[in-house]
Design an enzyme around this catalytic site. Structure first.
Site, PDB file in Angstrom:
ATOM      1  N   TRP A  18     -17.651  -5.198   4.657  1.00  0.00           N
ATOM      2  CA  TRP A  18     -17.140  -6.517   4.983  1.00  0.00           C
ATOM      3  C   TRP A  18     -18.108  -7.171   5.963  1.00  0.00           C
ATOM      4  O   TRP A  18     -18.288  -6.689   7.067  1.00  0.00           O
ATOM      5  CB  TRP A  18     -15.742  -6.406   5.607  1.00  0.00           C
ATOM      6  CG  TRP A  18     -15.209  -7.697   6.128  1.00  0.00           C
ATOM      7  CD1 TRP A  18     -15.690  -8.944   5.876  1.00  0.00           C
ATOM      8  CD2 TRP A  18     -14.101  -7.888   7.004  1.00  0.00           C
ATOM      9  NE1 TRP A  18     -14.947  -9.898   6.522  1.00  0.00           N
ATOM     10  CE2 TRP A  18     -13.961  -9.275   7.229  1.00  0.00           C
ATOM     11  CE3 TRP A  18     -13.197  -7.027   7.609  1.00  0.00           C
ATOM     12  CZ2 TRP A  18     -12.959  -9.797   8.028  1.00  0.00           C
ATOM     13  CZ3 TRP A  18     -12.212  -7.567   8.410  1.00  0.00           C
ATOM     14  CH2 TRP A  18     -12.088  -8.942   8.615  1.00  0.00           C
ATOM     15  N   GLU A  61      -7.881  -3.136  -3.219  1.00  0.00           N
ATOM     16  CA  GLU A  61      -8.084  -2.409  -1.974  1.00  0.00           C
ATOM     17  C   GLU A  61      -7.775  -0.915  -2.117  1.00  0.00           C
ATOM     18  O   GLU A  61      -7.097  -0.324  -1.287  1.00  0.00           O
ATOM     19  CB  GLU A  61      -7.227  -3.020  -0.851  1.00  0.00           C
ATOM     20  CG  GLU A  61      -7.657  -4.424  -0.489  1.00  0.00           C
ATOM     21  CD  GLU A  61      -6.909  -5.016   0.700  1.00  0.00           C
ATOM     22  OE1 GLU A  61      -7.551  -5.653   1.532  1.00  0.00           O
ATOM     23  OE2 GLU A  61      -5.676  -4.837   0.778  1.00  0.00           O
ATOM     24  N   GLU A  86       3.609 -15.812  -2.472  1.00  0.00           N
ATOM     25  CA  GLU A  86       3.722 -14.904  -1.322  1.00  0.00           C
ATOM     26  C   GLU A  86       3.169 -15.557  -0.061  1.00  0.00           C
ATOM     27  O   GLU A  86       1.983 -15.863   0.013  1.00  0.00           O
ATOM     28  CB  GLU A  86       2.967 -13.602  -1.617  1.00  0.00           C
ATOM     29  CG  GLU A  86       3.026 -12.575  -0.493  1.00  0.00           C
ATOM     30  CD  GLU A  86       2.310 -11.258  -0.857  1.00  0.00           C
ATOM     31  OE1 GLU A  86       2.577 -10.701  -1.951  1.00  0.00           O
ATOM     32  OE2 GLU A  86       1.467 -10.799  -0.056  1.00  0.00           O
ATOM     33  N   ASN A 128       0.895  -1.162   0.000  1.00  0.00           N
ATOM     34  CA  ASN A 128       0.000   0.000   0.000  1.00  0.00           C
ATOM     35  C   ASN A 128       0.928   1.204   0.000  1.00  0.00           C
ATOM     36  O   ASN A 128       1.342   1.701   1.038  1.00  0.00           O
ATOM     37  CB  ASN A 128      -0.922  -0.007   1.223  1.00  0.00           C
ATOM     38  CG  ASN A 128      -1.933  -1.133   1.131  1.00  0.00           C
ATOM     39  OD1 ASN A 128      -2.465  -1.421   0.059  1.00  0.00           O
ATOM     40  ND2 ASN A 128      -2.181  -1.798   2.257  1.00  0.00           N
ATOM     41  N   GLU A 133      -0.553 -12.040  10.896  1.00  0.00           N
ATOM     42  CA  GLU A 133      -1.721 -11.157  10.816  1.00  0.00           C
ATOM     43  C   GLU A 133      -2.988 -11.862  11.286  1.00  0.00           C
ATOM     44  O   GLU A 133      -3.774 -11.294  12.030  1.00  0.00           O
ATOM     45  CB  GLU A 133      -1.908 -10.668   9.367  1.00  0.00           C
ATOM     46  CG  GLU A 133      -3.179  -9.866   9.170  1.00  0.00           C
ATOM     47  CD  GLU A 133      -3.350  -9.349   7.737  1.00  0.00           C
ATOM     48  OE1 GLU A 133      -2.397  -9.455   6.940  1.00  0.00           O
ATOM     49  OE2 GLU A 133      -4.435  -8.841   7.426  1.00  0.00           O
ATOM     50  N   LYS A 142       1.187  -3.484  -6.024  1.00  0.00           N
ATOM     51  CA  LYS A 142      -0.194  -3.853  -5.717  1.00  0.00           C
ATOM     52  C   LYS A 142      -1.054  -2.864  -6.490  1.00  0.00           C
ATOM     53  O   LYS A 142      -1.004  -1.655  -6.207  1.00  0.00           O
ATOM     54  CB  LYS A 142      -0.445  -3.725  -4.215  1.00  0.00           C
ATOM     55  CG  LYS A 142      -1.896  -3.940  -3.778  1.00  0.00           C
ATOM     56  CD  LYS A 142      -1.999  -3.885  -2.243  1.00  0.00           C
ATOM     57  CE  LYS A 142      -3.420  -4.112  -1.760  1.00  0.00           C
ATOM     58  NZ  LYS A 142      -3.494  -4.146  -0.280  1.00  0.00           N
ATOM     59  N   ASP A 167      -6.914 -14.805   1.936  1.00  0.00           N
ATOM     60  CA  ASP A 167      -6.012 -13.771   2.446  1.00  0.00           C
ATOM     61  C   ASP A 167      -5.323 -14.230   3.718  1.00  0.00           C
ATOM     62  O   ASP A 167      -5.633 -13.734   4.797  1.00  0.00           O
ATOM     63  CB  ASP A 167      -6.829 -12.487   2.689  1.00  0.00           C
ATOM     64  CG  ASP A 167      -5.933 -11.282   2.960  1.00  0.00           C
ATOM     65  OD1 ASP A 167      -4.703 -11.424   2.889  1.00  0.00           O
ATOM     66  OD2 ASP A 167      -6.482 -10.205   3.242  1.00  0.00           O
ATOM     67  N   HIS A 207     -11.984 -16.371   7.846  1.00  0.00           N
ATOM     68  CA  HIS A 207     -12.298 -14.943   7.745  1.00  0.00           C
ATOM     69  C   HIS A 207     -13.394 -14.508   8.723  1.00  0.00           C
ATOM     70  O   HIS A 207     -14.243 -13.679   8.385  1.00  0.00           O
ATOM     71  CB  HIS A 207     -12.727 -14.609   6.303  1.00  0.00           C
ATOM     72  CG  HIS A 207     -12.188 -13.278   5.845  1.00  0.00           C
ATOM     73  ND1 HIS A 207     -12.869 -12.111   6.010  1.00  0.00           N
ATOM     74  CD2 HIS A 207     -11.025 -12.943   5.235  1.00  0.00           C
ATOM     75  CE1 HIS A 207     -12.153 -11.106   5.510  1.00  0.00           C
ATOM     76  NE2 HIS A 207     -11.034 -11.573   5.044  1.00  0.00           N
TER      77      HIS A 207
END
Lengths: 717, 717
Positions: B557, B308, B404, B227, B410, B304, B382, B538
């Site tokens: 979301w 997002e 990746e 980002n 996270e 990226k 993710d 998620h």
């Protein structure tokens, strides 16, 4: 063969130590004593330790430190004995060491206060012994650190009779740490507090931080920023803070919090924070009760109110005393105290900032509760590289004042410039206020409150963070150290403290000691020279407070209020004929600052407005003198570099390189300051540079357009 | 007497080492070999070192590391010789060690690539010797780290013939570090890069970071967040980045930057960033030229785009290939590469995220320039605690893919939970895509690109920061280590890697090794059990991605898209009859996932929507099985605690306490997950807890109202 292997291993270990000089260990760097006869002597005296068993956390911390220190300094742990007669080293509180009360040095022991200690050596019960004793475990802890320091600095342990009591009671660090982990005006990484994992997970650093602080006598830590968030007082945050209190307690350190004045509204759901409202008072009492239920030895609150946008009692027509007393009342049953800051800056124009703090607080003298400190900064503006002492010192005899120093170098080059602040602290502390005649130094004023009010205090805004070496610049460690030592004894000599620090941090050899001390001694005046000489102040970059910006001019903050430069003159008239700041000091300080004849040149433009052709003692015009100071400052950084370069090969490469690269950085920034300021003021003076001053490499526009972060590469090349 | 003093000193040094187990040294913790006969043997073989002189930075780094390692492991430095015959240890590139080209193990040397190395021992020129050689200094550096690792893990040095070439060419760390010092999804403090002081001041940590990375073969570091901010490409920031490039270069590591797609507008003043606009293309070419003038060995860009909220080529009606190729073209003359992320998430509802990445990129296969990688995450959502492998692996034979992984936890408990990720990595890498029949594992797919396209890559998002132990949780170090080792050889066994790490980090004794390995082996499945069992995903907290929030439901979301819970059923139908995700895999993987009969239970609710009374292999209903997993997970954390407690006294207290306190923390959070999820789903299933499951201590509202940061004190007491 086997022996030579062991020798090699020994060397290997030493080399191993050499390799790891990241600076993390600070001054608690217990390396083997390299003077063999001294080592033998130390070992003999520390051969057998009599340290009576105790369940106290603080005594355990003292013992752990003692053994850690011995292991490093002497390369061996002392044997332990439970029989006093067998011990060469006796360590314990006096009523345990000498249960009969019959002590040869009883008088000395009786002179100790609850944090004091005695280190004595000589013949005792028929044997040569060393005794470290105190009335409390806290005193013992301080005594152990002192005892280790004697060996770290290679003092003799013979015929010791060291009696120490701290001269100030509250020796505080005021962290400006935000709850999101950033540090306001911090330049050494981020906050040490890992709020997400607290209270359960206690980082290694918490203990090492407490050790370092205890070693210099710090006994209170305000955890969070004076620009406060109310949520630090929320129950879940208090629980987190209790984790830090637990980590610090063994080292005699209490935690404090800042109190946002509007918390009763933000957390309590009240529609007011008026200190005269009974619901507000009740809310604070309940909050304080809750705090003590979670942190039984909580220290108290630090408050910034009605300053720079913070809420405060004046929002309700009440005084600072009204606000402070409300909190003091809530804390009193638990022995807590309030530190109420006297830094009240409202971003107003057309008011001389230098006089406002005094004018605001002087009339309130005597109106504060007995557990409230008023806390001015060292000078009347805001942590400038040089300020005269704050006139409230000596001006509020009926109110205990805590003095606030900045250890973090907000206006002194951040963590990029080598500036030893011990000399700055000493300059303030030894300033004579003449409040009660000659000799009424700021230091004495602070100490006298202990006698008159039973409490006394000093505070420092630390320079620590997550950087591996704690302070970003290795020499920032010296400022932390110096603050602590002066908090314990504000009459210590700054260069004596510097010598202790260099011996413990670098080396006891003269070839290392002397150059580093020379560097430290000159460093602060050098910084003043290349940034704000002759009493100039507050002309730094608006946002970062690093680098020059005498041209900053906006409705909220204009540098022109501070230098008032015109084609005729520069400086601010704060004499009787001006804003009257000189009148806030006692005679004869008042007269000395007021008269051009006696005003020290270092405060010249602070108190006086003078024409460019005004002649100084040197015979030079004001313009020439000003410019000369700027050039001198840069030249002095060159000297500092040379001094440092002379240490190559004499200290470890790691720390040598760290400091060497920062001195390069400092020299570039010093040139930036010099050239930016000289070109800016030259627009007004319209005079040439004095002979011998090489003109700046670029025009003023260039210096005015340097972005942050600065692109130095290709600059001055 | 003297000898005993030396012995004591020796002990003292060892104890000194024991005292400083902060974790800072990572696995490069060179402690004296404690097996005396092994130590003797190691010393004999390393007695005299022949390391031909060189001016290469990388060879110097290799030598410095060798000597540092020897000093610690063997307690002595080897003697040095410039005469080959005198050396017991030969270290150098092959054409210098063997100028005649006549090498007994010449065939092995010829099998090396530019990063490979050979470690050989045996009789050579009439003497027992060890040889570490390579074609390049970089290979030598890797060889030295491997050689030290042999001793760190107590391997025999006799009859060695280790031939190693890395199986992937680009072994990358993708830092998500923002330019303000924060780290997106970082849990170990703040960014290691001190931008304010760069490029001049190089922190000790830069070198130690490079050493650690080189020791596991990492050869590329993307400095900043995907980002992205355009200013990272501004000249002054490039100059700063060059300081890091300088620090990393001796360790064979190149720096990369993220490229914000809109940079031509933000920095270049253009009115478009359209990749088909010639001005935009020219701007990128010039920018790349500028970068290489400042960082001559710059690696390339990570991007990226159109994900997002990030800008990208689709903003101009162009494809990802158009965007990536423009950058690839600019980088090509300098040998740079582009990593173009396949994680394209638009926060859209009513689109199954699991199928979008494949649908977006599969049609572009073969359209990318030869220096462009497409970089999918390991799974299609993710970085969930468990995901099936991303169907692009095996789905894009004509486009080199970089995989990746996330090393930072996270979605795996941040730095508070002990979760060994080696097994997660292995699970993905060893998944069989069947792209070219059986055995076409993800690992093979990645490696095959080296043969078909001449390039191959893998990337990890690191978990490092300013924390003293680098990774916050000490066991986070193992995940960093495991990623690096698998990047070098993606077919290594995760538990073999874990063993290396434990040996180097803690101890080589079985009584320490075995329990820790047991803990690590079970840790990831345990985490899955107490958070998202049976293929659930998620349902973590929206903001922090830690803790349960299956109830989160807002327009951007909603967790309901991921679990689709109703009173009848739970799970998402992604079979042929549903969103069709199963169809993105090759046969027979497709069929295995598609059929309830063959779909692994670990992916059950990922691919299937099932009624609460559906019977699993265990005979239990879906509800009972789900709940049992949650309870099992918490019980397993209890087991992990017990295992750890068995280590008390067998490892240093400092690291013991660190991990012990975090396991407490983990247990509380595991209970929070369990109770929050079970109560939430129970609202829908309307079934009782299976027998033996103690009901949660609080109601659902309580768990839903837990604030961040959480108040755990008084919870479960």
């Amino acid at each position: 063969m086997k022996r030579s292997i062991i020798c090699l291993i020994f060397l290997g270990c030493l080399l191993g130590n050499m390799a790891a000089e990241s600076g993390y260990e600070l001054w608690l760097r217990y390396r083997l004593v390299d003077d063999m006869s001294l080592l033998d002597n130390y070992r003999k005296l520390n051969a057998v330790c009599y340290f009576p068993k105790t369940t106290s956390e603080q005594a355990s911390a003292a013992k752990a430190e003692l053994f850690r220190g011995m292991e490093g300094l002497l390369g061996k742990l002392p044997a332990e004995t439970s029989a006093p007669d067998g011990g060469t080293l006796w360590i314990g509180v006096s009523h345990v060491l000498f249960p009969s009360g019959d002590i040869p040095f009883g008088e000395k022991v009786r002179a100790l206060n609850e944090e004091g200690y005695l280190i004595w050596s000589g013949r005792l019960n028929g044997k040569q012994r060393v005794v470290v004793t105190a009335l409390t475990d806290r005193g013992l802890l301080y005594g152990v650190f002192h005892y280790l320091r004697l060996m770290q600095t290679r003092q003799s342990l013979d015929d010791l009779c060291v009696v120490e009591n701290p001269k100030l009671k509250y020796r505080m660090l005021n962290h400006w740490d935000n709850l999101d982990g950033t540090v306001e005006r911090g330049y050494a990484g981020y906050s040490l507090w890992n709020w997400e994992r607290l209270p359960f997970y206690k980082e290694t650093r918490y203990t090492d931080y407490a050790r370092a602080n205890a070693s210099i006598g710090i006994n209170g830590i305000v955890l969070n920023n004076v620009n406060a968030q109310a949520k630090s007082l929320r129950r879940d945050w208090l629980v987190k803070a209790s984790g830090l209190a637990d980590a610090f307690r063994p080292y005699g350190i209490r935690v404090y919090l800042t109190a946002k004045f509007s918390a009763p509204k933000e957390l309590g759901g009240l529609d007011t924070a008026n200190p005269k409202d009974s619901r507000v008072r009740a809310w604070w009492k309940e909050k304080v009760e809750e705090i003590y239920s979670i942190i039984p030895d909580f220290g108290g609150f630090l408050v910034k109110a009605n300053s720079e946008g913070q809420p405060g009692p004046q929002d309700y027509g009440c005084t600072h005393a009204d606000g402070a007393n409300m909190l003091g009342e809530a804390l009193e049953p638990y022995g807590g105290v309030v530190f109420w800051r006297a830094f009240v800056y409202q971003n107003e124009r057309h008011v001389d900032r230098v006089v406002t703090g005094y004018n605001e607080f002087k009339p309130l003298d005597g109106q504060f509760r007995k557990n409230v400190f008023v806390q001015p900064k060292n000078g009347p503006i805001d942590f400038q590289p040089r300020e005269p002492f704050h006139p409230l010192f000596g001006g509020m005899p009926r109110t205990p004042l805590a003095l606030e120093f900045q250890i973090t170098q907000e206006n002194l080059g951040h963590a990029g410039h080598l500036v030893y602040l011990g000399t700055l602290y000493e300059e303030t502390l030894q300033s004579d206020t003449y409040a009660c005649g000659q000799g009424s130094t700021v230091s004495k004023v602070l100490q006298d409150y202990q006698r008159t009010h039973g409490i006394s205090a000093i505070a420092g805004v630390p320079n620590v963070g997550t950087d591996l070496n704690w302070t970003g610049h290795l020499f920032g460690q010296a400022n932390w150290y110096a603050f602590g030592r002066l908090a314990w004894n504000p009459d210590m000599c700054a260069m004596t403290i510097a010598e202790e620090w260099v011996r413990m941090t670098f080396s006891n050899t003269q070839e290392v000691l002397n150059p580093i001390l020379k560097l430290m001694a000159m460093s602060r005046e050098t910084y003043v020279n290349y940034t704000m000489p002759l009493g100039l102040n507050h002309i730094m970059n608006y946002a970062t407070h690093n680098g020059p910006e005498p041209w900053h001019d906006d409705p909220v903050w204009t540098a022109f209020d501070y230098h008032k430069v015109t084609t005729d003159s520069i400086g601010v008239d704060r004499t009787d004929g001006g804003s009257g700041a000189t009148g806030q000091y006692h005679t004869p300080v008042c007269d000395r600052f007021n008269s051009l004849r006696t005003c020290p040149e270092s405060y010249l433009l602070w108190f006086h407005r003078l024409p460019w052709d005004y002649r100084l003692a040197s015979g030079k015009t004001l313009w020439d003198e000003l410019v000369s100071h700027y050039y001198k400052g840069v030249a002095e950084v060159g000297q500092m570099k040379n001094i440092w370069h002379s240490l190559e090969g004499k200290i470890d490469l790691e720390r040598y390189n760290q400091v060497a690269s920062l001195l390069e950085y400092q020299e570039r920034e010093a040139m930036w300051w010099r050239d930016g300021c000289v070109l800016f003021f030259q627009q007004y003076s319209q005079r040439p540079l004095p002979e011998g001053c090489q003109p700046p490499a670029h025009d003023l526009k260039y210096y005015q357009s340097i972005p942050f972060p600065y692109d130095w590469k290709g600059y001055y090349d």
